[in-house]
Scaffold this active site. Structure first.
Site, mmCIF file in Angstrom:
data_model
loop_
_atom_site.group_PDB
_atom_site.id
_atom_site.type_symbol
_atom_site.label_atom_id
_atom_site.label_comp_id
_atom_site.label_asym_id
_atom_site.label_seq_id
_atom_site.Cartn_x
_atom_site.Cartn_y
_atom_site.Cartn_z
ATOM 1 N N HIS A 17 0.812 -1.219 0.000
ATOM 2 C CA HIS A 17 0.000 0.000 0.000
ATOM 3 C C HIS A 17 0.850 1.277 0.000
ATOM 4 C CE1 HIS A 17 -3.284 -2.534 2.232
ATOM 5 N NE2 HIS A 17 -3.268 -2.776 0.928
ATOM 6 N N PRO A 18 1.776 1.451 -0.942
ATOM 7 C CA PRO A 18 2.583 2.676 -0.950
ATOM 8 C C PRO A 18 1.744 3.903 -1.323
ATOM 9 C CG PRO A 18 3.009 1.403 -2.937
ATOM 10 C CD PRO A 18 2.134 0.556 -2.067
#
Length: 545
Positions: free
Chosen positions: A482-483
């Protein structure tokens, strides 16, 4: 209807012109391409560095395991050595295909908490509070359970209940209740806290990526042109205005011009990379690589965040896990036939069947840890399942304080960027992961799961103290993919975008993807990215009037 037109520089081939050029056909780009061409009044060019979404495993929910390290549809990034993880590098899969990461992700539909979006608003981003964004979540959604104050029907994105119910997932939810975590039917409703089954972005047992849900219906519009295997080289500027894109298709270098706007939707890694390659970023970095500075913007690539996960693996007393099906030729064949005929069974499961959200301290207002429960086990995601009957539950800290950066390593667009996330770099992050593991262990030891648990395989009984648990986090912690926040919106000196997602200091240029988030949401990121793109589409069309 505005159709693409061509301009011609002296002695050169014609350069096509469009009203809008979107770079990146991922979770956001496909939404934008659909919405901006819907009226027929605007022409759009959509560029995607990867291929069409023809790989069969893209469309099978469980196929994400096959795509985890599939180079043809995955950027296959790695972080730099992470100091907080003992110097280990961490694999960072990112979609490189129509649909982007929505074509290879774990399919979970989790929006985050009301407070996440209210915090965005409080950071100076008017129009991004929960009450502002909820209509766009509802607009996007075709909720299987029907419409209510939190959910919509009739939207492009199907949100469905699990088709495959297994006894382990049910037992996990019951065990959570025995430890004081109540059942929650809807993590995206009135409250997130509790344990329950995840919903997924699937339709009748097939993945609904944004390429399927949004782009497929728009592909035949005469005002939309989609080019795949098109790697953006740089944004073209005239002064401080973005006017086009240079991109490579095979050996051919092409250009296209945007009459109205350039929209960068290449994700939390590739959007800041493209901006930096184009002369928008920290001046010292650009000068180092011989790139002419268009705008000294130190915030581009700054503030990278990601969710980390730490997994606990259990040996099951009964042969009822996915391990048992995959490792048995006949059961594996029957599972494949069942899916082919009915779109049912093991191949319909996502990267989490059940889950839980809880607080690691009663002083907290909202949950700070998410659990993903999976009825299978492996040493590393994307690798072979264990030979024994096994299941997994992982801890994910929802609001990490650690931040990192994204910086180009070269002026060559084909060279992967330098990714530093700095996992576990703050005391809060370290303490939350340790406490989350302790609470997870209490759930796994509760009476409802006792009939299914033979032993804890990893980390095992040898890891008991807080110090040992923290060391386990350092040795085994990894990304949960989940960057965000590398081109964040805001009002401070490092904010790259204004509240309408326009790049500060430039004209004709927006960013629309996970990179715009001021900070991480408390859940999975795909649903919020789609919401952002829905809202951005309205903003872009409003500004075109």
């Amino acid at each position: 209807m505005n159709q693409p037109v061509h301009s011609r520089a002296a002695g050169s081939r014609p350069v096509p012109e469009f009203d809008y050029i979107i770079v990146g056909a991922g979770s956001a780009g496909c939404v934008l391409a659909n919405r901006l061409t819907e009226s027929g009044r605007h022409s759009v060019l959509l560029l995607e560095a990867g291929p069409k979404d023809t790989n069969i495993w893209i469309h099978v929910p469980l196929g994400y395991g096959r795509l985890f390290k599939e180079k043809s549809v995955n950027w296959m990034y790695e972080t730099e050595p992470e100091p907080g993880l003992g110097g280990r590098t961490v694999f960072q899969p990112r979609g490189k295909v129509l649909g982007g990461s929505s074509s290879i992700n774990g399919l979970l539909y989790v929006r985050g908490q009301r407070e996440d979006y209210d915090r965005w608003r409080q950071l100076g981003n008017a129009g991004w509070g929960y009450d502002d964004v909820l209509p766009y979540f509802r607009k996007a959604e075709n909720q299987e359970r029907g419409a209510d104050e939190f959910h919509g029907t009739g939207g492009p994105l199907p949100v469905s209940d699990l088709l495959h119910a297994d006894p382990l997932s049910k037992a996990f939810i019951a065990a959570a209740a025995e430890t004081g975590i109540p059942f929650n039917r809807d993590f995206n409703g009135a409250t997130q806290e509790g344990a329950g089954f995840f919903q997924t972005t699937t339709r009748k047992g097939r993945r609904a990526s944004t390429a399927v849900a949004y782009l497929r219906t728009a592909r035949n519009r005469s005002n939309l042109k989609v080019e795949t295997s098109a790697l953006a080289q740089r944004i073209l500027f005239e002064g401080r205005r973005a006017v086009g894109i240079e991109y490579r298709c095979g050996a051919e270098l092409r250009r296209a011009r945007a009459r109205r706007e350039m929209v960068i939707s290449s994700g939390a890694y590739n959007s800041p990379q493209l901006l930096q390659l184009s002369g928008v970023g920290p001046a010292d970095l650009l000068n180092k690589h011989g790139i002419e500075v268009v705008l000294d913007a130190p915030g581009v690539g700054h503030g990278l965040q990601d969710h980390m996960q730490v997994r606990v693996v259990m040996r099951c007393t009964q042969p009822i896990t996915l391990n048992d099906t995959v490792n048995h030729p006949i059961r594996r064949t029957l599972a494949g036939l069942r899916y082919a005929a009915l779109r049912q069974g093991w191949l319909t499961i996502a990267a989490g069947t059940a889950g839980a959200f809880f607080k690691t301290s009663p002083r907290l207002a909202t949950p700070d840890v998410q659990i993903h429960f999976l009825p299978f086990s492996t040493d590393k995601m994307g690798e072979k399942l264990h030979a024994f009957s096994g299941f997994t539950a992982s801890v994910c800290q929802l609001r990490p304080e650690s931040r990192g950066s994204l910086r180009i390593k070269s002026a060559d667009p084909a060279v992967p960027p330098e990714i530093r996330i700095n996992y576990l770099s703050t005391e809060t992050d370290r303490a939350t992961n340790v406490e989350g593991l302790k609470i997870l262990r209490r759930i796994l030891a509760a009476p409802a799961l006792k009939p299914f648990v033979e032993e804890e395989v990893d980390p095992g009984a040898r890891v008991a103290t807080d110090t040992e648990l923290l060391e386990y986090c350092r040795q085994r912690g990894s990304t949960i993919y989940h960057p965000t926040s590398t081109c964040r919106m805001g009002n401070d000196v490092l904010a790259v975008l204004d509240q309408r997602l326009r790049v500060r200091g430039l004209e004709g240029l927006r960013v629309v993807d996970a990179s715009v988030m001021p900070d991480l949401v408390s859940g999975n990121t795909n649903a919020p990215i789609i919401m952002i793109a829905e809202k951005a589409s309205d903003m872009i069309l409003e500004d075109a009037r």
